[in-house]
Design an enzyme around this catalytic site. Structure first.
Site, PDB file in Angstrom:
ATOM      1  N   PRO A   1       2.738   5.721   2.668  1.00 16.63           N
ATOM      2  CA  PRO A   1       1.987   6.526   2.403  1.00 16.63           C
ATOM      3  C   PRO A   1       1.781   7.166   1.062  1.00 16.63           C
ATOM      4  O   PRO A   1       1.866   8.309   0.815  1.00 16.63           O
ATOM      5  CB  PRO A   1       2.607   7.964   3.165  1.00 16.63           C
ATOM      6  N   CYS A   2       1.289   6.308   0.301  1.00 17.78           N
ATOM      7  CA  CYS A   2       0.958   6.624  -1.361  1.00 17.78           C
ATOM      8  C   CYS A   2       0.050   7.827  -1.406  1.00 17.78           C
ATOM      9  O   CYS A   2      -0.081   8.484  -2.321  1.00 17.78           O
ATOM     10  CB  CYS A   2       0.766   5.528  -2.149  1.00 17.78           C
TER      11      CYS A   2
END
Ligand code: ZN
Length: 278
Positions: free
Chosen positions: A182-183
């Site tokens: 989850p950048c």
């Protein structure tokens, strides 16, 4: 299935045999062969990965995998149809990707759990070709809970490279598996939402789907607010930390820097770690 014993054969013979193997395996047909057979065999003989299409808050994405884990996530909106994805995948990984109607049940389940915000989802990633630094950045991003964000500088400090903030941004921008790593939960150091591998608008959409209000985040950033503290516990947090969200309006104190919080006698939260505890 064992590794092919191809050490002594010529490259041409090996390729021909591998192609026949793939042809035969595909001829088994859906519903006969286990759904992970193709991906495993393709991966073992280095002929490529398998992929399927998945619906997400930012529209359909292609998810590729091999027996090392998830290897790519690309938006259909960016690469177009399956041919576009296969072309983009081959350009990036120098090997092909082959469609499957459904991925192995355990893998599909883990992906669904991850997208649903379950951080215990047992997902593996094929991050071959990434540097140790890039891997450290990507794996650290996985520790940020859904519905929360941390600045690039937090990742840099947490992985022991406090001066590498810009390189952290680059590593996240090149995340080969957005959404699943989850950048999108990493934001600019001034609190603004910032860039994303899938584009800024998609980042806001994914954060909103996780229950965050991107406008509120931007509002805090504009006001210069980096942290929220509680005047009862004298602990301060990133504003999206679960502990900060429990502070009532009456007891919430805003800080523009960790120096300001420390000067007011507040200590950093041990969960979101806005600064190193002294
Ligand atoms: Zn906190």
């Amino acid at each position: 299935m064992s590794e092919p014993r191809d050490g002594h054969r010529t490259e041409g013979q090996g390729l021909g045999r591998d192609r026949r193997l793939v042809r035969d395996l595909r001829a088994l047909g859906a519903g006969v062969a286990p759904p992970d057979l193709l991906a495993n065999v393709l991966s073992r003989v280095r002929l490529g990965d398998a992929y399927w299409t998945l619906d997400t808050p930012v529209g359909p994405v292609f998810v590729a995998y091999n027996d090392g884990g998830i290897s790519a996530v690309m938006r259909a909106a960016a690469v177009g149809d399956v041919a576009g994805f296969e072309r983009a995948f081959r350009e990036r990984h120098a090997r092909p990707a082959h469609p499957v109607t459904r991925p192995p049940a355990a893998l599909a389940h883990a992906v669904e759990r991850q997208l649903g915000g379950d951080r215990r989802a047992d997902l593996r990633f094929d991050l071959r070709g990434r540097s140790d630094f890039e891997r450290a950045v990507l794996l650290k991003a996985r520790e940020i809970p859904p519905g929360e964000v941390r600045p690039y500088g937090w990742i840099a400090r947490e992985i022991g490279r406090p001066g590498a903030v810009r390189a952290v941004g680059t590593a996240l921008g090149n995340n080969p598996v957005p959404l699943l790593i989850p950048c999108h939960r990493v934001v600019r150091s001034d609190g603004r939402v910032g860039d994303y591998a899938f584009g800024g608008a998609a980042k806001r959409a994914v954060l909103a789907a996780e229950g965050l209000d991107p406008d509120r985040l931007e509002g805090l950033a504009r006001a210069g607010v980096c942290y929220h503290g509680s005047d009862t516990t004298h602990v301060y947090c990133f504003p999206t930390c679960a502990h900060a969200r429990r502070i009532t309006d009456r007891h919430r104190v805003a800080f523009r820097s960790d120096e300001e919080a420390a000067a007011a006698g507040y200590r950093p939260c041990r969960v979101c770690r806005p600064a190193l505890a002294s």
